[in-house]
Structure formats: C-alpha cells, structure tokens
Write a protein that holds these residues in place. Structure first.
Motif, PDB file in Angstrom:
ATOM      1  N   TRP A 142      30.587 -15.925  42.411  1.00  0.00           N
ATOM      2  CA  TRP A 142      29.021 -15.515  43.114  1.00  0.00           C
ATOM      3  C   TRP A 142      28.038 -15.367  41.932  1.00  0.00           C
ATOM      4  O   TRP A 142      28.349 -14.936  40.899  1.00  0.00           O
ATOM      5  CB  TRP A 142      29.200 -14.179  43.652  1.00  0.00           C
ATOM      6  N   GLU A 185      25.911  -9.973  42.772  1.00  0.00           N
ATOM      7  CA  GLU A 185      26.321  -9.308  43.631  1.00  0.00           C
ATOM      8  C   GLU A 185      25.677  -7.877  43.634  1.00  0.00           C
ATOM      9  O   GLU A 185      25.265  -7.369  42.553  1.00  0.00           O
ATOM     10  CB  GLU A 185      27.970  -9.157  43.357  1.00  0.00           C
ATOM     11  N   ASN A 242      27.850  -9.547  49.037  1.00  0.00           N
ATOM     12  CA  ASN A 242      27.842 -11.005  49.005  1.00  0.00           C
ATOM     13  C   ASN A 242      29.234 -11.312  49.232  1.00  0.00           C
ATOM     14  O   ASN A 242      29.475 -12.492  49.620  1.00  0.00           O
ATOM     15  CB  ASN A 242      27.200 -11.497  47.857  1.00  0.00           C
ATOM     16  N   GLN A 243      30.301 -10.982  48.549  1.00  0.00           N
ATOM     17  CA  GLN A 243      31.630 -11.352  48.698  1.00  0.00           C
ATOM     18  C   GLN A 243      31.899 -11.113  50.230  1.00  0.00           C
ATOM     19  O   GLN A 243      32.535 -12.129  50.639  1.00  0.00           O
ATOM     20  CB  GLN A 243      32.642 -10.502  47.731  1.00  0.00           C
TER      21      GLN A 243
END
Ligand code: 6PG
Length: 238
Positions: A64, A67, A78-79
C-alpha cells in the motif's frame, strides 16, 4: 500521459485495462509484479473488477502506498478495503500481501517497521530505493496524494522509504516522495468535480509543490493520469 474518460464507469474500465497490462508486462519481464495500492474510495470498484480477473495471483506482491493509523479491521483501513474488494475474493497468498502495520502504538515505529520490511523484501542496500512495477495513486481535493498532505514535513523526507504523514493532526503512514518517484509506472486515478481545482494547480506550468504535493510526483518511469470527465474535462488534449 493524460486520458479523460467520459464517466466513472469508463474510468474504472480504462484503469482496469491499464493495470492488467502493467501486471502482465511485469510478470512477463521479471517473473512477478510488485504493486502498491491507493486507498480512499475511488479505486474500490477497480479492485472489485480485478477480483474478477484470472491471474497467477502468486506472482503479484501487493503493498500500500499509504495507510491510516487504525487497526486492520477498522472501516477506515486501506488494507481492509482492498482485502474486502479484491484480495479475499481470490486465492491470493497471504505471504504476497504486505500491509503497513499499525500496531506498534507509535506511527514512527510502524513506519520504521515497514521500512525494514521493504528493505528485506527488495534486498536493499542502505539508501537504496526499490522500483515498484506499479503504484496506484489518488488525489485529494487539497492536492495531496498517498498521505503526503500540503505543507507537512512528510513532503521533505528524502532519506527514507516510509514516513509518517499528517492529515490535520491525524497520523498516516505513507511512502515518501523519492520512493514513489522510483516507480516504473505510476497511475493516478481521479474522479469527481471536486478534484478539478486541485488538478488545475497540479497541471499548471508553475506552482507550489508544498501546497500541491502531487506536483512532486515525477517518476523515473511512466506517469499516467486517468481522469473522468467531471474531474478532467478542461485538460483534454494535453
Ligand atoms: C487515502 C488515499 C488518499 C486518496 C485520496 C483520494 O488513504 O485516503 O491513499 O491519498 O487517494 O484522498 O481519496 P478518494 O478516492 O476517496 O477521493
């Protein structure tokens, strides 16, 4: 390269075709693809569309670009968004998923932890930056990208891969400008009328990088801007 798509659906379709092509090219030439995902809302339908593709998922390594400093099961993560939209829907090896941890209790410690993970994964010498095959980015209506917010210290960090971003006092973890700029390919995916003023400042010949951090993103590799009409109508023909 700037492409203006007629609407959000066309933007997602075009984003999918470009991302699929870049993943395939990376796997063909280097045996695997390292991709860093954008967070926020715009890319979610793209991730849902990727879940319908058939890929050798074990040849894709997912990271990513930034985050939020929340737990991995928090709605703002976001994960979590990418896992729910894509990664959990296909047989993606867990060992190929490299989230930014947010559990050390201190953003700085988590930034250092992810830095070490990147150095180990890419077998980096001290001071060396890895070349991600593909980095997806969005734009905030204030011109931020990843978690590189206007007039923050994160914009000036050049000796690290990962640093702590700051959104009005809210900590974020983010790739640094030099890490982003070492990418083989960066794709900005931008939708919505509210992004137009920021895009105007970002595309202007002169401008303030500290106010519009996306102006700092000048990758060694390819730079793509995929905009829907509501965001980018006036930039057609660049
Ligand atoms: C995040 C993203 C961020 C995002 C922009 C645009 O963590 O939120 O990485 O940089 O790309 O804020 O967000 P939207 O796509 O929701 O407009």
């Amino acid at each position: 390269k700037v492409e203006i798509l007629k609407d959000k659906n066309a933007l997602i379709e075009r984003s999918l075709s470009l991302v699929v092509t870049k993943i395939q090219q990376a796997i063909e030439s280097r045996g695997k693809c390292t991709i860093a995902l954008a967070g926020g809302n715009t890319p979610k339908p793209l991730y849902e569309a990727l879940a319908k593709q058939s890929f050798p998922w074990d040849k894709i390594e997912v990271f990513w670009g930034d985050e939020r400093y929340v737990s991995a099961d928090h709605l703002d993560s976001n994960q979590l968004m990418a896992r729910q939209a894509w990664l959990s829907k296909v047989d993606f090896p867990e060992t190929n998923i490299h989230p930014m941890s947010t559990t050390a209790g201190e953003p700085d410690l988590d930034a250092q932890r992810h830095e070490a993970e990147l150095q180990q994964f890419f077998r980096l010498a001290p001071g060396e930056f890895p070349h991600f095959d593909l980095i997806l980015l969005g734009i905030g209506d204030d011109g931020h990208t990843a978690s590189l917010f206007p007039q923050t210290d994160a914009l000036t960090v050049t000796d690290r891969l990962v640093t702590v971003g700051n959104k009005q006092g809210e900590p974020r973890l983010t790739f640094t400008v030099p890490l982003l700029n070492h990418a083989r390919c960066i794709v900005f995916i931008v939708s919505g009328e509210n992004k137009r003023p920021a895009l105007r400042e970002i595309f202007a010949p002169q401008g303030d990088e500290m106010m519009y951090p996306a102006r700092l993103i000048q990758p060694e590799g390819e730079l793509w801007w995929l905009l829907d009409h509501s965001a980018g109508a006036e930039f057609d023909g660049n």
